[in-house]
Structures are given as structure tokens and as C-alpha cells.
Design a protein around this motif. Sequence first.
Motif, short mmCIF file in Angstrom:
data_model
loop_
_atom_site.label_atom_id
_atom_site.label_comp_id
_atom_site.label_asym_id
_atom_site.label_seq_id
_atom_site.Cartn_x
_atom_site.Cartn_y
_atom_site.Cartn_z
N SER A 9 0.96 -1.26 -0.06
CA SER A 9 -0.11 -0.12 0.10
C SER A 9 0.95 1.29 -0.04
O SER A 9 2.02 1.11 0.35
N GLY A 10 0.24 2.48 -0.37
CA GLY A 10 1.04 3.66 -0.45
C GLY A 10 0.19 4.74 0.28
O GLY A 10 -0.97 4.77 0.17
N LEU A 11 0.93 5.39 1.07
CA LEU A 11 0.59 6.57 2.06
C LEU A 11 1.24 7.83 1.78
O LEU A 11 2.39 7.63 1.27
N THR A 12 0.94 9.17 2.05
CA THR A 12 1.83 10.18 2.03
C THR A 12 1.77 10.74 3.24
O THR A 12 0.89 10.96 4.02
N VAL A 13 2.92 11.19 3.70
CA VAL A 13 3.36 11.97 4.93
C VAL A 13 4.08 13.20 4.57
O VAL A 13 4.92 13.47 3.92
N PRO A 14 3.39 14.03 5.21
CA PRO A 14 3.89 15.57 5.10
C PRO A 14 5.01 15.88 5.92
O PRO A 14 5.30 15.45 6.96
N LEU A 15 5.90 16.52 5.31
CA LEU A 15 7.27 17.27 5.82
C LEU A 15 7.40 18.62 5.50
O LEU A 15 7.47 19.03 4.32
N LEU A 16 7.08 19.67 6.48
CA LEU A 16 7.25 20.90 6.08
C LEU A 16 8.69 21.59 6.47
O LEU A 16 9.27 21.61 7.55
N ILE A 17 9.33 22.26 5.48
CA ILE A 17 10.74 23.04 5.59
C ILE A 17 10.50 24.24 5.47
O ILE A 17 10.11 24.71 4.44
N SER A 18 10.91 25.18 6.82
CA SER A 18 10.53 26.59 6.53
C SER A 18 11.97 27.28 6.03
O SER A 18 13.06 26.65 6.30
N GLU A 19 11.62 28.36 5.76
CA GLU A 19 12.60 29.10 5.16
C GLU A 19 13.35 29.82 6.37
O GLU A 19 12.71 30.28 7.32
N LYS A 20 14.72 29.72 6.14
CA LYS A 20 15.60 30.65 7.26
C LYS A 20 16.18 31.98 6.73
O LYS A 20 16.38 32.09 5.51
N ALA A 21 16.80 32.67 7.58
CA ALA A 21 17.19 34.14 7.13
C ALA A 21 18.52 33.53 6.33
O ALA A 21 19.24 32.63 6.58
N HIS A 22 19.04 34.43 5.47
CA HIS A 22 20.20 34.02 4.86
C HIS A 22 21.18 35.32 4.62
O HIS A 22 20.49 36.33 4.38
N PHE A 23 22.19 35.12 5.00
CA PHE A 23 23.25 36.44 5.11
C PHE A 23 24.45 36.29 4.05
O PHE A 23 24.80 35.18 3.65
N GLU A 24 24.86 37.46 3.61
CA GLU A 24 25.93 37.69 2.63
C GLU A 24 26.79 38.92 3.19
O GLU A 24 26.25 39.80 3.77
N ILE A 25 28.18 38.92 2.75
CA ILE A 25 28.90 40.10 3.13
C ILE A 25 29.04 40.83 1.78
O ILE A 25 29.34 40.17 0.80
N VAL A 26 28.55 42.08 1.80
CA VAL A 26 28.46 42.95 0.53
C VAL A 26 29.54 43.94 0.74
O VAL A 26 29.96 44.43 -0.14
N ASP A 27 30.42 43.95 1.79
CA ASP A 27 31.59 44.99 1.62
C ASP A 27 32.54 44.47 2.93
O ASP A 27 32.04 43.98 3.98
N LEU A 28 33.72 44.41 2.56
CA LEU A 28 34.83 44.32 3.75
C LEU A 28 36.01 45.17 3.52
O LEU A 28 36.65 45.13 2.32
N ASN A 29 36.37 45.70 4.28
CA ASN A 29 37.58 46.61 4.35
C ASN A 29 38.69 46.34 5.37
O ASN A 29 38.22 46.20 6.64
N ILE A 30 39.94 46.07 5.18
CA ILE A 30 41.01 45.92 6.12
C ILE A 30 41.96 47.04 6.07
O ILE A 30 42.46 47.72 4.96
N SER A 31 42.17 47.37 7.43
CA SER A 31 43.32 48.66 7.76
C SER A 31 44.17 48.28 8.62
O SER A 31 44.05 47.82 9.81
N PRO A 32 45.43 48.34 8.11
CA PRO A 32 45.90 48.87 6.77
C PRO A 32 45.69 47.56 5.83
O PRO A 32 45.48 46.71 5.97
N ARG A 33 45.95 48.36 4.38
CA ARG A 33 45.74 47.14 3.33
C ARG A 33 46.45 45.95 3.39
O ARG A 33 45.86 44.96 3.17
N GLU A 34 47.64 46.16 3.49
CA GLU A 34 48.74 44.97 3.76
C GLU A 34 48.95 44.77 5.11
O GLU A 34 49.14 45.44 5.85
N ILE A 35 48.66 43.41 5.36
CA ILE A 35 48.91 42.98 6.76
C ILE A 35 49.89 41.68 6.74
O ILE A 35 50.01 40.94 5.89
N HIS A 36 50.70 41.39 7.85
CA HIS A 36 51.75 40.40 8.06
C HIS A 36 51.50 39.71 9.16
O HIS A 36 50.82 40.11 10.23
N PRO A 37 52.10 38.40 9.11
CA PRO A 37 52.10 37.89 10.68
C PRO A 37 52.71 38.70 11.59
O PRO A 37 53.82 39.16 11.43
#
Length: 402
Positions: free
Chosen positions: A251-279
Motif C-alpha cells: 500500500s502507499g500513503l503520503t506523509v507531509p514534511l514542512l521545511i521552513s525558510e530561514k534567514a540568509h546572510f551575505e557579505i556585501v563589503d569588507l575593508n582591512i586597515s591597513p590594506r597590507e597585513i603581515h604575521p
Amino acid sequence: MKRKILRKLCLTAACILILSSALIEFGNVFKMINKANAQAGPIIRVEPLNETLSSNIINNVALMVKNEGGGNALSITLQITPLNTYLTIVGSNVYTIERLGPNESREIIVKIYVPKSVSGATALRVGAVFMDESLHSQEVVYNFGFIITGNVEFALQRSCQTPSKIFPGDLNIILTAIIVNTGSEEATHLNATLKLPEGIKPSWAKSDNVYVGNAFPDIPVECRFYLDVDESTPPGLYNLELELVHDDGKSGLTVPLLISEKAHFEIVDLNISPREIHPGDRGIKIQVRVKNSGNVEAKEVVIKLVGSSFSGMTTSFLGVLNPNDEAKAIFDVDVSELATTGDNWLQFQISWMQEGRSLTQNIFYKIQISPSNPYFYVYLLAPTLTVIFIVAYLVKRISKKK
């Protein structure tokens, strides 16, 4: 005188014999004529194509109606009557066929409901009334026996998912299905298997399968499945197919599974001061602009710089970010002297609260760490060494004068 009487008696007997022989021959001829006339007319036969009925369902009983005679059968009316009161005919119990020619047949379907608790033998009576081409009416009646068998049928009573809110990337979620055998017969060696679409997989081998064993009528059975949801799985309602295999079929049945949407992040800008860094560099400022590119609100958003190459102030609280909102985070860090030069990946771990759950997302951003200047320490120590030499020389001169 006696001879005349005897002669008359013989003649009479002979006449009687001749007459009786003639009557016998006439009777035989009459019977042959009647038989020929009967074969020339319509003969309606009804035969069932089913031998069994199943309880607790509506059965489709097929009856084959055939004209085995030599003439047309007209205005055929069939009336089906159950011989047991517990049988119920669904719809009309009267069927009509306008015409059946010689050797023609027609199949009719009678829907009969058999109650769940019924088993054993039962019978139907089928009466057929029809006319020949001379409009003479005829009637035949047939009784048909059937064996009532039990059936196995399943229904989903309820289902639940744990946690109640499931998001892409969740692992070891529990999908529980409560199934019930609504049939009248026990299901033996029952095995339940979820058919999973792309993006949803078992948490471990066979965690999408449950061996139930025997399922008795009207007794709920719990099936638990452990699943992983890929991070890339689109949110939405998934109707998962549950395949139930047992000794009497599947026999066959249908079982529901609900997957909700979550927030999603992205980096739109990144700055490092000073521009050149060293160990070994100190007091490096990293400014990051983060955007919530999802369609839902994120609360208590925190961004953290993860890794062993940087230390210092590596955590920033951003608060609430609605869809398309942006926020800036500033990190004041030191670069480890053991940091690898060349291409490096900054790892930002973003955590937030959404619908009562704590969620995280990692974002990677590539930067460059330059090698240290080999003359840096010489340039740094040269003035110090010069002062030391001057002081030592002056001390020596003063001590000589004394």
C-alpha cells in the motif's frame, strides 16, 4: 362366426398399432420442431467474473450477460438482489440492455459494499426479463455464490516532525507517522519505507525504513524516521511517499514534511586597515557589512570572526535584521605570528534566533597575508642599538677620567 370376430379383432389391433406408431412419430417430429424453434429464439445466460468479495470496501462485481440463442433478445432488464441482508448495493440494482444479438455479450458492473465484520460465503440473485422478436416475454433467474475475504488497507492517522520547525541544513530530524490498518485482516511482516526526494536523505543507513511486523485491524502503529536536510534544499511542503509492504501486497500513503525558510546572510563589503597585513601585526581593523538577503526576520544576530590567525575583539552584536537589512561590524584584531602567508580564508560565523530556534551560518572571505619584511627588525633595533653604544661609550670615558 368366430373367425369373423377374430379377424375384426386383428384388424382393430393392427389399426391401433399403426395409429400409435404414427402418433409416436408425430410426437418426435413435434419435439424436434419445438427444439428447433427454441434454438432459433434468444437464450440469456448470466455469469459472474468474480469469485470473491472483500470486506470493508465497495467491490466491483462484474457480470457477463450473453445471448446464446439464435434470435435477438430485446429490452433485457436485469435485477440484482443480495440474498444476505448485510450486503449493500451502491447505486441502482436494476440494469437494462436494449438489445443483444446472437452470441453477443455485455459486461455490467455492480458495486456492492461488504461490512468490515463479515466473512464466509454469500450469494446474489440475478433475474433477467427479456423479449424475443415476436415480443414474447421470457424470464430466467440465476443464483451466484461468493466467498468474502478480509482485506488489508492503511490510513495515516497523524504525523509530526521534531523539531516542529525544520530548516535547510538540519540533521537528525525525526518524522513520525502513526498509521492504522483500517482493513479487516491482519497485515503480516509489514515493512514501511519512506521514498525521499533529492535534498532529503537518511541520517544513517536504513533510518528511512521501519520494520513493523504484524499490524492488527484498528490498532495504531508508530513509525519513526530519522532524516537529514541538505543546506541547499528549497523550503516548502514535501509530501513524502510511504511504501507499506506486507505478505498480502503493498500500500502507499503520503506523509507531509514542512521545511521552513530561514534567514540568509551575505557579505556585501569588507575593508582591512591597513590594506597590507603581515604575521605579527597588531591593531588591525576589519570592517564587514552584512546583509540579510532572505525573506524572513532574524533576531539577536551576532557575527564572529573564527580562526587561530586572529585574536582580539572578534565578536560583534548586530541585533535584529529584517529582510534586505544591512549592518556593519568592526573587529580590532592582532595577526598571529604563526599565520600562513599568501591566500587566507576569513571565516565569519553568524548566529541568530528565528522562531524560537538558534541558527548559524558560516561565510568565508578570501584575503592576502603578506610575508614580513626581513629588514623590519633591523630597522626597528638600529636606533636602540645606537643609543646603547653611545651610552656605553660615555660611561667608559667617564670611568677613565676618574
